[in-house]
Design an enzyme around this catalytic site. Structure first.
Site, PDB file in Angstrom:
ATOM      1  N   ASP A   1       0.842  -1.181   0.000  1.00 35.86           N
ATOM      2  CA  ASP A   1       0.000   0.000   0.000  1.00 35.86           C
ATOM      3  C   ASP A   1       0.885   1.241   0.000  1.00 35.86           C
ATOM      4  O   ASP A   1       1.665   1.453   0.929  1.00 35.86           O
ATOM      5  CB  ASP A   1      -0.876  -0.013   1.264  1.00 35.86           C
ATOM      6  CG  ASP A   1      -2.266   0.508   1.009  1.00 35.86           C
ATOM      7  OD1 ASP A   1      -2.380   1.501   0.276  1.00 35.86           O
ATOM      8  OD2 ASP A   1      -3.226  -0.069   1.548  1.00 35.86           O
TER       9      ASP A   1
ATOM     10  N   ASP B   1      -3.037   4.602  -2.529  1.00 39.99           N
ATOM     11  CA  ASP B   1      -4.097   5.152  -1.691  1.00 39.99           C
ATOM     12  C   ASP B   1      -4.516   6.536  -2.197  1.00 39.99           C
ATOM     13  O   ASP B   1      -3.657   7.365  -2.519  1.00 39.99           O
ATOM     14  CB  ASP B   1      -3.572   5.241  -0.254  1.00 39.99           C
ATOM     15  CG  ASP B   1      -4.604   5.720   0.728  1.00 39.99           C
ATOM     16  OD1 ASP B   1      -5.604   5.014   0.918  1.00 39.99           O
ATOM     17  OD2 ASP B   1      -4.410   6.815   1.296  1.00 39.99           O
TER      18      ASP B   1
ATOM     19  N   GLU C   1      -6.772   3.672  -5.786  1.00 38.92           N
ATOM     20  CA  GLU C   1      -8.026   3.918  -5.077  1.00 38.92           C
ATOM     21  C   GLU C   1      -8.607   5.226  -5.617  1.00 38.92           C
ATOM     22  O   GLU C   1      -8.047   6.292  -5.407  1.00 38.92           O
ATOM     23  CB  GLU C   1      -7.781   4.033  -3.568  1.00 38.92           C
ATOM     24  CG  GLU C   1      -9.071   4.236  -2.796  1.00 38.92           C
ATOM     25  CD  GLU C   1      -8.841   4.596  -1.338  1.00 38.92           C
ATOM     26  OE1 GLU C   1      -9.733   4.310  -0.526  1.00 38.92           O
ATOM     27  OE2 GLU C   1      -7.778   5.160  -1.013  1.00 38.92           O
TER      28      GLU C   1
ATOM     29  N   HIS D   1     -10.892  -2.870   4.235  1.00 40.95           N
ATOM     30  CA  HIS D   1     -10.661  -2.344   5.590  1.00 40.95           C
ATOM     31  C   HIS D   1     -11.401  -1.039   5.850  1.00 40.95           C
ATOM     32  O   HIS D   1     -11.418  -0.567   6.991  1.00 40.95           O
ATOM     33  CB  HIS D   1      -9.159  -2.110   5.775  1.00 40.95           C
ATOM     34  CG  HIS D   1      -8.628  -1.058   4.831  1.00 40.95           C
ATOM     35  ND1 HIS D   1      -8.525  -1.284   3.477  1.00 40.95           N
ATOM     36  CD2 HIS D   1      -8.219   0.221   5.033  1.00 40.95           C
ATOM     37  CE1 HIS D   1      -8.064  -0.190   2.893  1.00 40.95           C
ATOM     38  NE2 HIS D   1      -7.865   0.737   3.808  1.00 40.95           N
ATOM     39  N   ASP D   2     -11.981  -0.426   4.821  1.00 41.54           N
ATOM     40  CA  ASP D   2     -12.689   0.849   4.991  1.00 41.54           C
ATOM     41  C   ASP D   2     -14.204   0.692   4.938  1.00 41.54           C
ATOM     42  O   ASP D   2     -14.932   1.685   4.953  1.00 41.54           O
ATOM     43  CB  ASP D   2     -12.286   1.837   3.888  1.00 41.54           C
ATOM     44  CG  ASP D   2     -10.956   2.518   4.179  1.00 41.54           C
ATOM     45  OD1 ASP D   2     -10.578   2.589   5.363  1.00 41.54           O
ATOM     46  OD2 ASP D   2     -10.299   2.964   3.224  1.00 41.54           O
TER      47      ASP D   2
END
Length: 556
Positions: free
Chosen positions: A96, A197, A250, A324-325
């Protein structure tokens, strides 16, 4: 080039996977210990959420040192061993990269504070307006103003997220070179996958303007044309030198046209993108914390629109329900109480047979569900805690505010992986950093011995690798107006073979009327989560589907 259509990627949130040393936090050695479990799924790559040195104000997305493993998670030797052992299993590593912002404890920011002009130029530093107001009226995504005082300089620095996450100024070539250097450092360690990200908010203007309303504000810094230039340059200077690299950006609110450009191979930007439009169908007026029952017609139309447009434009989708979000998809789109196993398998079917690269979030293959927390004190995520306070200020009472947060908190999916039914879910011998609940029902040990979901995921992954219709086929949306069923066809240019997929998204039986051209054809069942339509047969006009039934037929 890598055939992205045959790949399946597994996501691990290291803090919550497995704790090898009893400190309550998952770590790299814990992941190494659990590699035999991961290998059973037959996935191709693991995306790891950040484990770099960080104060952990935003669970590792506030990076203080991009080149070091945070001691909470282990050592560089642990990481190198993990890469080596995964390579032996033919599993790649995706890291990430949080390059829109860095932690205010990063040496770049600290040197800027100390007065070094080189590093001041790494950030958006601006004086207040003549009347003393903040440089712009932008709001942070975590609530409050997007500007904070830059030491005692009289200037302010921009932070689109938490005040401890200072936005980097990508207009500065030195910042873009730092980004390439970071990627290349990890490439040299054997990493060939990178997830970027919030990379589409790097394109802020040099002249920052006030927003006229909250809806328009995003467009001032999101998906601006310069982001494409930045990505092309980063590609050329780092991961693009590796023909087998796999990258994903993302891009939370990117539109179709922009997304095609980000992900079509001819543009030399990214392999694929994450978008979140399909996960906003249970937001009321676009507000994540104001929930309504999900809009099923909108959900399937959104999925279908993206399938079609990305195919026609040569773009590529990352396919996912969970990460995870997000709270668990099973709570949002399935029935975790009456039909947990079957609705978990129906969601998996709907997604894994689409065009794109599926991502499985750790625990999804067990049918994990949101934790049954009873107090706001059970949550630790800054976003959830801020939202709770904001909802109270808006006039909700404590019970109402808690109910809203409970439905959408990011901690829901960050709970420790359930390895067994013990008090700490087999995750740690110490007190877990976040409390597991419901592990007596849902855990790895039980699933591998008695469950159906893990095995079903294995089947879907095997099909993606063996069936060209799934890995390479086009997409046609079928019966778009059906109130309960998501149905689609996958087909190839050079073949008469077709794949028909039918998924009932609800807990009541229903019937679909098949398009005439399929009636009378023999359908070979490739995968089914229910006995009712598990046998290959001639397709008739009406297909009856049990609650949450999913079935895929191959026609030849």
């Amino acid at each position: 080039m890598t055939n992205l259509g045959k790949k399946v990627i597994y996501q691990i949130y290291p803090k919550s996977f497995y704790d090898s040393n009893g400190d309550g936090i998952g770590d790299l050695r814990g992941i190494i210990e659990k590699l035999p479990y991961i290998a059973k799924l037959n996935i191709d790559m693991i995306w790891f959420n950040p484990f770099f040195v960080s104060p952990q104000n935003d669970n590792g997305y506030d990076i203080a040192d991009y080149y070091q493993i945070d001691p909470k998670f282990g050592t560089m030797a642990d990481f190198e061993e993990l890469v080596s052992k995964l390579k032996a299993l033919d599993i790649g590593v995706m890291l990430d990269m949080v390059l829109n912002h860095c932690s205010t404890s990063n040496e770049w920011f600290q040197k800027a504070l100390a007065g070094e002009q080189k590093y001041r130029d790494y950030f958006y530093l601006r004086p207040p307006k003549d009347n003393g107001d903040l440089p712009t009226n932008w709001t942070s995504k975590f609530g409050g103003p997007a500007w904070s005082k830059f030491g005692d300089t009289g200037l302010y620095y921009l932070h689109l997220y938490d005040p401890t996450q200072a936005d980097l100024d990508w207009h500065n070539p030195a910042v873009r070179q730092e980004a390439a250097n970071i990627v290349n450092f990890w490439r040299a360690k054997g990493v060939h996958g990178f997830r970027f990200d919030v990379i589409n908010v790097t394109g802020k203007s040099e002249q920052l303007l006030d927003s006229t309303d909250p809806a328009q504000e995003k467009s001032l810094y999101t998906d601006t044309p310069v982001v494409h230039q930045y990505l092309k340059e980063l590609n050329h200077n780092s991961f693009g030198q590796d023909p087998h690299s796999i990258t994903v950006g993302e891009m939370s609110s990117a539109d179709l046209k922009t997304s095609v450009e980000y992900s079509t191979p001819s543009e030399d930007e990214l392999s694929m993108i994450f978008t979140f439009h399909h996960l906003k169908v249970d937001y009321k007026n676009g507000d994540k914390w104001d929930t309504i029952p999900f809009d099923f017609i909108k959900l399937k139309q959104t999925l279908a629109d993206w399938q079609k447009a990305m195919d026609q434009g040569g773009g590529w989708n990352a396919l996912f329900w969970n990460n995870h979000d997000q709270p668990w998809a099973l709570n949002r789109f399935g029935d975790p109480d009456k039909y947990r196993e079957r609705s978990a398998m129906s969601l998996a079917t709907a997604l894994h047979l689409l065009r794109g690269t599926p991502y499985i979030y750790m625990g999804e293959e067990l049918g994990m569900v949101d934790p049954n927390y009873t107090s706001i004190n059970d949550y630790v995520d800054i976003e959830a805690l801020n939202a709770y306070q904001r909802l109270l200020k808006q006039g909700l009472d404590q019970k109402q505010a808690f109910t809203q947060v409970k439905k959408k908190a990011r901690d829901n999916s960050r709970v420790p992986m359930h390895w067994d039914a013990s008090e700490n879910a087999g995750f740690s011998t110490g007190k877990p950093w976040l409390k597991p609940t419901g592990q007596d029902q849902i855990n790895v040990e039980n699933e591998l011995q008695h469950g159906m979901i893990f095995n079903y995921y294995q089947q879907l992954i095997k099909l993606r690798k063996s069936e060209k219709l799934i890995s390479d086929g086009h997409f046609t949306h079928l019966i778009p107006d059906h109130p309960q069923v998501f149905a689609y066809e996958r087909w190839l240019d050079d073949s008469n073979e077709k794949l028909l997929v039918f998924v009932n998204f609800y807990g009541k039986e229903t019937t679909v009327t098949l398009p005439k051209e399929f009636v009378g054809q023999t359908g070979q069942v490739l995968v089914s989560n229910c006995q009712q339509n598990s046998d290959s047969s001639k397709l008739s006009t009406d297909l009856k589907l049990a609650p949450y039934e999913a079935v895929a037929y191959k026609l030849q």
